[in-house]
Write a protein that holds these residues in place. Structure first.
Motif, PDB file in Angstrom:
ATOM      1  N   SER A 151       0.842  -1.200   0.000  1.00  0.00           N
ATOM      2  CA  SER A 151       0.000   0.000   0.000  1.00  0.00           C
ATOM      3  C   SER A 151       0.881   1.254   0.000  1.00  0.00           C
ATOM      4  O   SER A 151       1.841   1.362   0.770  1.00  0.00           O
ATOM      5  CB  SER A 151      -0.915  -0.015   1.221  1.00  0.00           C
ATOM      6  N   SER A 152       0.490   2.181  -0.864  1.00  0.00           N
ATOM      7  CA  SER A 152       1.260   3.439  -0.959  1.00  0.00           C
ATOM      8  C   SER A 152       1.014   4.328   0.245  1.00  0.00           C
ATOM      9  O   SER A 152       1.797   5.224   0.542  1.00  0.00           O
ATOM     10  CB  SER A 152       0.880   4.177  -2.255  1.00  0.00           C
ATOM     11  N   ASN A 153      -0.115   4.074   0.936  1.00  0.00           N
ATOM     12  CA  ASN A 153      -0.451   4.895   2.097  1.00  0.00           C
ATOM     13  C   ASN A 153       0.245   4.450   3.372  1.00  0.00           C
ATOM     14  O   ASN A 153       0.140   5.109   4.399  1.00  0.00           O
ATOM     15  CB  ASN A 153      -1.962   4.883   2.325  1.00  0.00           C
ATOM     16  N   MET A 154       0.893   3.263   3.310  1.00  0.00           N
ATOM     17  CA  MET A 154       1.490   2.710   4.521  1.00  0.00           C
ATOM     18  C   MET A 154       2.849   3.356   4.750  1.00  0.00           C
ATOM     19  O   MET A 154       3.746   3.253   3.895  1.00  0.00           O
ATOM     20  CB  MET A 154       1.631   1.187   4.395  1.00  0.00           C
ATOM     21  N   PRO A 155       3.042   4.014   5.898  1.00  0.00           N
ATOM     22  CA  PRO A 155       4.308   4.718   6.119  1.00  0.00           C
ATOM     23  C   PRO A 155       5.473   3.780   6.455  1.00  0.00           C
ATOM     24  O   PRO A 155       6.634   4.164   6.331  1.00  0.00           O
ATOM     25  CB  PRO A 155       3.976   5.611   7.314  1.00  0.00           C
ATOM     26  N   THR A 156       5.193   2.527   6.900  1.00  0.00           N
ATOM     27  CA  THR A 156       6.267   1.611   7.294  1.00  0.00           C
ATOM     28  C   THR A 156       5.907   0.203   6.879  1.00  0.00           C
ATOM     29  O   THR A 156       4.755  -0.099   6.569  1.00  0.00           O
ATOM     30  CB  THR A 156       6.475   1.665   8.817  1.00  0.00           C
ATOM     31  N   LYS A 157       6.937  -0.631   6.858  1.00  0.00           N
ATOM     32  CA  LYS A 157       6.734  -2.032   6.514  1.00  0.00           C
ATOM     33  C   LYS A 157       6.196  -2.806   7.719  1.00  0.00           C
ATOM     34  O   LYS A 157       6.638  -2.592   8.839  1.00  0.00           O
ATOM     35  CB  LYS A 157       8.059  -2.672   6.060  1.00  0.00           C
ATOM     36  N   TRP A 158       5.222  -3.693   7.424  1.00  0.00           N
ATOM     37  CA  TRP A 158       4.634  -4.502   8.487  1.00  0.00           C
ATOM     38  C   TRP A 158       5.280  -5.893   8.536  1.00  0.00           C
ATOM     39  O   TRP A 158       5.530  -6.518   7.516  1.00  0.00           O
ATOM     40  CB  TRP A 158       3.130  -4.664   8.287  1.00  0.00           C
ATOM     41  N   GLN A 159       5.544  -6.356   9.770  1.00  0.00           N
ATOM     42  CA  GLN A 159       6.068  -7.710   9.986  1.00  0.00           C
ATOM     43  C   GLN A 159       5.061  -8.512  10.816  1.00  0.00           C
ATOM     44  O   GLN A 159       4.560  -8.028  11.816  1.00  0.00           O
ATOM     45  CB  GLN A 159       7.413  -7.659  10.732  1.00  0.00           C
ATOM     46  N   PHE A 160       4.785  -9.721  10.323  1.00  0.00           N
ATOM     47  CA  PHE A 160       3.884 -10.628  11.049  1.00  0.00           C
ATOM     48  C   PHE A 160       4.744 -11.696  11.740  1.00  0.00           C
ATOM     49  O   PHE A 160       5.576 -12.362  11.087  1.00  0.00           O
ATOM     50  CB  PHE A 160       2.886 -11.315  10.112  1.00  0.00           C
ATOM     51  N   ILE A 161       4.534 -11.842  13.034  1.00  0.00           N
ATOM     52  CA  ILE A 161       5.254 -12.883  13.804  1.00  0.00           C
ATOM     53  C   ILE A 161       4.242 -13.954  14.208  1.00  0.00           C
ATOM     54  O   ILE A 161       3.258 -13.672  14.898  1.00  0.00           O
ATOM     55  CB  ILE A 161       5.928 -12.293  15.054  1.00  0.00           C
ATOM     56  N   TYR A 162       4.475 -15.184  13.752  1.00  0.00           N
ATOM     57  CA  TYR A 162       3.574 -16.306  14.016  1.00  0.00           C
ATOM     58  C   TYR A 162       4.183 -17.207  15.104  1.00  0.00           C
ATOM     59  O   TYR A 162       5.309 -17.702  14.943  1.00  0.00           O
ATOM     60  CB  TYR A 162       3.342 -17.141  12.756  1.00  0.00           C
TER      61      TYR A 162
END
Length: 1019
Positions: A303-314
């Motif tokens: 997403s261009s609106n997302m200011p940072t990268k998201w990390q998913f921890i499982y």
């Protein structure tokens, strides 16, 4: 990992957030590297349940001190197998899955309307909901996902005003109601506020506007309510139908992540976070959700609106994916967690948790092989502390065993706690098995005793003969050998036993091969076999009585088809769960005494009270097991009395056996309070042994004494006499005891303590006559002694003196010898013949010998009695002198003149021609001191005593005057001098000269002599 806390404090089950140590620091470095790498977006932390995944992640983010993460946690508590069964059932019953009528075909277009889809949709909803509640609503005002919140004060005021306006509008009959109300409110304000104040000015303006423009003001309120309603309004379903063809579209049933992607992106962006932690999402076994989450992660990061990268921890288990390729393909990195608890180290953790409880290491070892989840271990410890505090149980090992089982198998424990389920069946089966085994053994004992009674034979042939007789086949007894050898005319079979009381036709070969016959042969040929076999059977019965639930075997379970899981079986056979498990795990609400009794019984405490008063015993006994009656803690007066009164002989007998095995005087003390029960008790067990010293009641004492229900030892005998004397009943019971069927030892001690003496005729039991004599309880008379010998049936020539009579004489010698009774000669002779009577006693007895009326003893008694006894006779001058007496005295170097008068000795020597000298030289010299013809003859007969001493002989011959006794003395002296002229001498014919001439001839002083013309001459 157990903290140092008080043993009663409960430990939390949630994950730790304060991990430290080398191992955690390593995981911390791993996570730092991963989170700092923007290319890693899907992170897996894998490990089995309870391995510590949550604790590592929670501790990491706690230490990181950055609130840049969201956390979603899941829990599923459904049985997967049941879920599958339910799904199959629902699938079969779902009318939507059945074919519609061909005449009315309807096409239903739905989005995955099945259980898997519904489960996945619920997970999506849960993720969104949990995220929403972690974000401040003020940050997401534009979202349609609303979170319920309480109304603010401002909204409450606005809603109140709106209601008021609505009321005014809908009441046109009172158009001035609002105006009057507001004007009234304004006048009220004037009372408290200055007309020049700002507040009053504001209120005045507001009220004026409301009065003039009330409808205009109400319109914004209405518009705001409509907007709020529409913001929550959704079209649920849109359906189009044309006669027989229809279409149905479920608009909201699309995947939530797809349908609301814009909302979700908006929420994630506004949250100002960058990490989403997904915990235990694998518990649902829904792989679809992982695909959707990965897609969501991609969309968020694209997403261009997302200011940072998201990390998913499982945080998932290792086996969530079916194959390795899928696993490594899905995640960007996988960090495995080494399990904190496994079956290898579960023991040490359990031991640490229960280090202060005194729990046996074996129990901890058992649980460590079945439980490897740390949270489960901690919960076991917590529940143990709770149960321990509320139940006040003394059997802590069993309490922990049951609590551990409760946590491992909660549903099974529910049945267990209610006294149901497989363990209850097992206890009942175990009791039934033991009862059957004991019953079989008791039957074997009875059969063995019966065989032993019937088996009067002593050989195999006698057994065979007996069996022919018992089956009325007497004619074959004389031909046993033919039958055994299988003679041709004995080929037929005979009716012979093969079991006790059972007969069938058999040949000898078949008959001799039966175990029944073999055992009878062993009984006949080996008496020890019966004793050994009987003891073995009784030991087996005792072992069964002492068996506990832990002694059950796997084979018993297999035969009974009772299903017991391995953990419960291990707890049972190791003694950690027994028949009293219900008393350990359930709180007791009954009588305190009953509870104390059961608690003491279960824990087998050493200190317990016989007199503990029990209530509702009929209900209590239902909780007692057979094996409980072998524990000494079962001994209770109330319980025992209940069994006796209710006629429960089996349980009463068990308690009696237990009392006999434990030296705590239970029965003796019980009979102090319940003396009338003595008859019931002894009727149940005829081998009882009471302690006499503990008996206080006379009727109990009487029953015990006359029934021989005590140990026959000196101490008990003394107690019996003491009891009789102390209670002044000795005279009352002495004769009944002496004549009764009681221990002989008791009769003896009673006789010993008799206060008076009896005649022999008064002795009731003649078998006890020796006891009376031994204890000097008969009159000391000669008649008593003679009556004794009569009772002993001594009708021979002499009485046989035994130790009893010897001792009786010893004790009463003065009375017996001072009596004027006539002592029969036979009694004297018998005394003389006794080898056991003391010599001094004999002397006192023979001092009463009447020599004027009784004969003197002859030398024949020398062969019958001891020399010392014969000397006694000699001393009392009670012997007739003869050659044998002379020789006896001579052999013993005794002078005959000490025991006999000189005249008697001279007369005996002259009247008898002895073959040899029967007197000594000294005796001879004493006799010839008096010069008489008789003494000269005695000298002539005994010249050989001087051993050839010629001078001595000459001296003695010349000492007798020749003119008075023997004129030939000088001639003999000359011969002794070897005077040849004397050889022509002639000697007077008398007995003395003949003896002297014989001496001279024997010693070669002359060759011979002859008698001629009444004269002796030398040839």
């Amino acid at each position: 990992m157990a903290d140092n806390i008080e043993s009663s404090e409960l430990l939390p089950l949630n994950s730790k957030k304060n991990l430290q140590g080398k191992s955690f620091k390593q995981y911390e470095r791993y996570l730092n590297n991963v989170i700092e790498n923007p290319d890693i977006q899907n992170i897996a932390i894998t490990g089995k349940y309870g391995s510590g995944k949550s604790s590592i992640v929670d501790s990491y983010f706690e230490n990181r001190q950055k609130a840049d993460f969201l956390k979603v946690s899941f829990a599923s508590f459904k049985d997967k197998n049941k879920n599958k069964q339910s799904e199959n059932k629902n699938s079969d019953n779902n009318p939507d899955n059945k074919n519609k009528s061909k005449t009315n075909r309807t096409f239903i277009i739905k989005n995955k309307n099945n259980s898997d889809y519904n489960s996945s949709r619920k997970i999506e909803q849960s993720i969104i909901n949990q995220i929403l509640y972690q974000i401040n609503p003020s940050k997401i005002p534009l979202t349609n996902f609303k979170v319920k919140q309480p109304l603010s004060k401002t909204k409450k005021v606005l809603y109140s005003l709106e209601i008021i306006f609505l009321i005014i509008i809908f009441f046109p009959s009172h158009p001035n109601i609002l105006t009057n109300f507001l004007q009234g409110f304004l006048r009220l304000a004037e009372l408290f506020l200055s007309s020049e104040s700002y507040v009053y000015w504001s209120i005045n303006i507001l009220i004026t506007l409301l009065i003039q423009y009330k409808v205009a003001i109400l319109l914004p309120f209405i518009s705001w309510n409509i907007w709020s309603f529409l913001s929550h309004f959704q079209i649920k379903q849109f359906k189009i139908s044309f006669k027989s063809v229809g279409a149905e579209i479920d608009l909201p049933n699309d995947d939530l992540f797809e349908k609301y992607i814009d909302e979700i992106v908006y929420i994630f962006k506004q949250s100002e976070k960058k990490i989403l932690i997904l915990e235990d999402i694998d518990r649902f076994d829904e792989l679809d959700i992982f695909e959707k989450l990965r897609e969501l992660n991609v969309k968020l990061n694209s997403s261009s609106n997302m200011p940072t990268k998201w990390q998913f921890i499982y945080l998932v288990k290792d086996n969530i994916f079916n194959n390795a390729e899928s696993r490594v393909k899905f995640f960007d990195i996988i960090i495995p967690v080494i399990p904190f608890i496994t079956t290898n180290n579960s023991y040490s953790k359990l031991n640490e948790l229960f280090s202060t409880e005194g729990i046996k290491s074996r129990l901890i070892d058992i649980f460590s092989n079945y439980i490897d989840d740390y949270r489960l271990l901690v919960n076991i410890r917590n529940e143990y502390q709770v149960f321990k505090a509320h139940l006040d149980s003394s059997d802590l090992n069993q309490l922990l065993a049951l609590i551990g089982y409760k946590n491992k198998y909660p549903k099974k424990f529910d049945d267990l706690q209610n006294g149901k389920g497989s363990i209850n069946e097992l206890i009942n089966k175990f009791s039934a098995i033991n009862y059957q085994k004991k019953n079989n053994l008791q039957n074997e004992v009875q059969n063995l005793i019966q065989k032993h009674k019937e088996n009067i034979a002593e050989s195999e042939d006698e057994i065979l003969a007996l069996d022919f007789m018992r089956t009325n086949q007497h004619s074959f007894i004389n031909n046993l050998n033919d039958y055994k050898l299988g003679a041709s005319y004995y080929y037929k079979e005979f009716d012979l036993p093969y079991e006790l009381g059972k007969i069938k036709k058999q040949t000898y070969e078949e008959y001799s091969d039966t175990e029944y016959f073999k055992e009878r042969v062993r009984l006949a040929t080996s008496p020890e076999y019966f004793d050994k076999r009987l003891n073995d059977l009784q030991k087996q019965i005792t072992n069964i009585d002492e068996k506990k639930l832990k002694d059950i075997e796997r084979l018993d379970l297999e035969e009974s088809s009772i299903e017991i899981d391995d953990l419960m079986f291990a707890l049972i056979v190791n003694g950690f769960v027994d028949e009293h498990y219900l008393d350990v795990i359930n709180k007791y609400y009954g009588d305190v005494s009953n509870h104390q009794f059961k608690k003491t019984l279960i824990s087998q405490q050493e200190n317990f009270d016989f007199q503990l008063k029990l209530t509702d015993v009929s209900h209590l006994v239902k909780d007692l097991n057979y094996s409980d009656h072998h524990k000494k803690q079962i001994l209770n007066f109330t319980l025992f009395n209940f069994y006796l009164k209710s006629g429960n002989e089996e349980k009463a007998s068990l308690m009696i056996d237990t009392a006999q095995k434990n030296p705590n005087f239970f029965l003796e003390k019980y009979l102090t309070y319940y003396p009338k029960d003595i008859n019931n008790i002894v009727s149940l067990n005829n081998k009882l042994h009471f302690d006499i010293s503990k008996i206080t009641q006379e009727n109990v004492f009487k029953e015990i004494i006359f029934g021989n229900f005590y140990n026959c030892n000196d101490l008990n005998m003394k107690y019996i006499v003491l009891y009789l004397q102390k209670n002044n009943i000795f005279e009352k019971y002495s004769q009944p005891i002496i004549s009764g069927d009681v221990y002989t030892e008791l009769k003896e001690i009673i006789i010993q303590n008799l206060p008076k003496k009896y005649s022999v005729e008064e002795i009731i039991d003649k078998n006890l006559i020796n006891v009376y004599f031994d204890n000097n309880k008969v009159y000391p008379t000669i008649d008593t002694i003679l009556e004794y010998f009569k009772q002993q049936e001594q009708d021979g020539e002499y009485f046989v003196f035994n130790e009893t009579i010897n001792n009786f004489y010893q004790k009463n010698i003065d009375e017996l010898t001072q009596s004027e009774e006539i002592i029969p000669e036979k009694l004297f002779d018998s005394v003389l013949l006794s080898n056991t009577m003391d010599s001094k006693i004999k002397e006192k007895i023979f001092s009463q010998y009447d020599s004027t009326n009784y004969q003197h003893y002859t030398s024949a008694w020398l062969d019958k009695i001891e020399p010392k006894d014969f000397f006694m006779l000699l001393n009392f001058k009670l012997v007739v002198l003869d050659e044998k007496i002379f020789l006896f005295l001579l052999q013993n170097n005794k002078d005959v003149l000490e025991y006999f008068e000189t005249e008697i000795v001279i007369e005996t020597l002259i009247s008898h021609d002895f073959e040899s000298s029967v007197i000594s030289t000294d005796t001879l010299l004493s006799l010839i001191q008096e010069k008489t013809a008789d003494t000269f003859l005695i000298l002539a007969k005994n010249l050989s005593l001087f051993n050839g001493s010629t001078d001595k002989i000459k001296q003695l011959l010349l000492s007798f005057p020749g003119n008075q006794f023997n004129k030939d003395n000088y001639k003999f002296v000359n011969i002794l001098k070897k005077d040849k002229r004397s050889l022509t001498s002639k000697f007077t014919n008398n007995e003395a000269n003949e003896h002297i001439l014989n001496y001279l001839k024997e010693n070669n002083f002359i060759q011979n002599f002859a008698l001629s013309n009444n004269k002796y001459y030398i040839e």
